[in-house]
Motif scaffolding. Sequence first.
Motif, PDB file in Angstrom:
ATOM      1  N   ASP A  93       0.989  -1.130   0.021  1.00  0.00           N
ATOM      2  CA  ASP A  93       0.171   0.190  -0.110  1.00  0.00           C
ATOM      3  C   ASP A  93       0.764   1.324   0.064  1.00  0.00           C
ATOM      4  OD1 ASP A  93      -2.654  -0.365  -0.074  1.00  0.00           O
ATOM      5  OD2 ASP A  93      -3.114   0.364   1.798  1.00  0.00           O
ATOM      6  N   ARG A  94       1.859   1.318   0.825  1.00  0.00           N
ATOM      7  CA  ARG A  94       2.684   2.478   1.000  1.00  0.00           C
ATOM      8  C   ARG A  94       4.022   2.650   0.151  1.00  0.00           C
ATOM      9  NH1 ARG A  94       4.633   3.386   6.065  1.00  0.00           N
ATOM     10  NH2 ARG A  94       4.425   5.414   5.319  1.00  0.00           N
ATOM     11  N   GLY A  95       3.971   1.776  -0.760  1.00  0.00           N
ATOM     12  CA  GLY A  95       4.904   2.017  -1.844  1.00  0.00           C
ATOM     13  C   GLY A  95       6.324   1.294  -1.561  1.00  0.00           C
ATOM     14  N   TRP A  96       6.480   0.856  -0.425  1.00  0.00           N
ATOM     15  CA  TRP A  96       7.802   0.239  -0.034  1.00  0.00           C
ATOM     16  C   TRP A  96       8.157  -0.987  -1.048  1.00  0.00           C
ATOM     17  CZ3 TRP A  96      12.524   0.294   1.168  1.00  0.00           C
ATOM     18  CH2 TRP A  96      13.366  -0.691   1.881  1.00  0.00           C
ATOM     19  N   LEU A  97       6.963  -1.885  -1.283  1.00  0.00           N
ATOM     20  CA  LEU A  97       7.401  -2.980  -1.999  1.00  0.00           C
ATOM     21  C   LEU A  97       7.840  -2.564  -3.394  1.00  0.00           C
ATOM     22  CD1 LEU A  97       7.168  -5.826  -1.573  1.00  0.00           C
ATOM     23  CD2 LEU A  97       4.775  -5.900  -2.410  1.00  0.00           C
TER      24      LEU A  97
ATOM     25  N   SER B 151      -1.595  -9.428  -0.691  1.00  0.00           N
ATOM     26  CA  SER B 151      -1.478  -9.007  -1.930  1.00  0.00           C
ATOM     27  C   SER B 151      -2.928  -8.863  -2.457  1.00  0.00           C
ATOM     28  CB  SER B 151      -0.889 -10.438  -2.856  1.00  0.00           C
ATOM     29  OG  SER B 151      -2.097 -11.398  -3.060  1.00  0.00           O
ATOM     30  N   LEU B 152      -3.775  -8.904  -1.994  1.00  0.00           N
ATOM     31  CA  LEU B 152      -5.149  -8.573  -2.295  1.00  0.00           C
ATOM     32  C   LEU B 152      -5.790  -7.387  -1.796  1.00  0.00           C
ATOM     33  CD1 LEU B 152      -7.094 -11.820  -2.327  1.00  0.00           C
ATOM     34  CD2 LEU B 152      -6.406 -10.586  -4.292  1.00  0.00           C
ATOM     35  N   VAL B 153      -5.701  -7.195  -0.444  1.00  0.00           N
ATOM     36  CA  VAL B 153      -6.277  -6.209   0.403  1.00  0.00           C
ATOM     37  C   VAL B 153      -5.402  -5.026   0.764  1.00  0.00           C
ATOM     38  CG1 VAL B 153      -7.972  -7.976   0.988  1.00  0.00           C
ATOM     39  CG2 VAL B 153      -6.147  -7.189   2.663  1.00  0.00           C
TER      40      VAL B 153
END
Lengths: 259, 295
Positions: free
Chosen positions: A95-99, A171-173
Amino acid sequence: MNAVAALPEPPFNVLRCYLLEAKHEFLRLLRTPMFCIPTLVFPASFYLMFALTLSRGGTTGGASPSVHMLASYGVFGVMAPGLFGFGVSVAVDRDRGWLRLRQALPMPTGSYLVAKLVMAMLFAALVATLLSTLALTLGGVRLPLSAWASLFAVEVFGVLPFCAIGLWIGSLVNAQAAPAIVNLVYLPMSFLSGLWMPLSMLPAVLRDAAPVWPAYRLGQLAQAAVGNPSNGALLVHVGVLAGVTLGFLALARRRLARG
Amino acid sequence: MQAAAAELENVSHRYGAVTALHGVDLSVRQGELLALLGPNGAGKSTAISLWLGLAQPTAGAARLFGEPPQRLSARRRVGLMLQSAGLPETLKVCELLAQTRAAYPDPYPTGDCVDMAGLDGLMGRRYGKLSGGQQRRVQFALAICGRPSLLFLDEPTVGLDVEARTALWRTIRTLVADGSAIVLTTHYLEEAEALADRVAVLARGRLVADGSVSQVRARVAQKRIRCISTLDAGTVSAWPEVRSACRDGERIEIVTDAAELVVRQLLFEDTGLAELEVQRAGLAEAFVEITRAAA
């Protein structure tokens, strides 16, 4: 001029990336009280309450309540690091862009998941050790060494299918929904798999459906490990759990690659 | 010939039915700072994603140092700062820096990273406890710590105060002088004007301008002359170099491509002329013109 040269930088290697990431994953979990307190305290306090207080005594036979509950609360306990460690933290990172940033950085592709896997197994080992210590000391449970070892192994490796399920949920929510969704999977599945109360106390429909749940399969393996009677062939349980792990891993991979 | 640091070759990219990029050719050399500009949704982020290997172009090729961006050897030469990089909040700045440095073969020493990004006193703090501007500085440190030959900076100075922005600009200039290639996206056109060797403008997925700052600025050649004058606007607009002239109260406003000639003529014809102003089109005006023309 400074005659004393600075210490040389440690040479670049992939192992160092893996070690640092694993260490940081551990620190992240340790610094998240919302994760580590429930993970370590809940199974231990349930075990204390239900196994040791409510049904004291009777530790001679293999099927004593404190041995049965050692296995079932152990499974309940190790599901959490898998489901929450992956489900919530992957959702947050995504969500926060780290991945995304990590994917673009030259970090080894596997170190993210390996670090989380190692940490989930480490927390599972902590839960297993904690419960075994309580059983051994306060519960007066006596088992052969091989039974302790098999239970430990079942619990530490049993976290893997729940890591895969957690990864898929993550990976979904989104990050806000993840803890609720994980709880919606975790708590009902534990109940329906007979980890809180024996399956014989549930309606026949739910009892017959129990083999659907991976937690039931792991529960049977844990009972077998401590020498209790268990249902179903052990190899089938292991096979189903391996299948669940690979299946959810594949689903999550597809989702993460697309997103 | 040395391969470009980053290159898009005839790249088109679609998300479902939406075409985000149409046949874009763009490259950045070592020692060059390219400012990639465009309105929201113009395709800047898509271009960066393709360069970072986070997406595969539908057609054409993205390359870093002549290699596919997915290749680890290419990514080890790249540093990046994305717009939305929610770094793990519970980790300390020193831990984030150590982890990122470990991924590069020849990173800057930690002390240099602290100096270049202005992280003094922040190393022991948890990332989640920092202010927005401090977090941005940490992200910048992670972008440069690997001694990158190519640096992607997506809106690097959003949320920074003037002092921090100036410091960051100084570091960026040093990196370019040392031979790094930099791709910068920014909403602050004065930032592009101050830093960029080259400016590329995307609009609706197409490259509509690509050149030096002065070339792009020259795309809008007009200058605007304003002064208090009694001359008749109709007469002035008939002068050959004048595009248009109109009266605004006691002032006259003239648009021309040849301001020097027109000013000379004005001063000659009206000795009482006062408050003369000549404005050159800046990058901001050029940007508005170019993107409006492309719309």
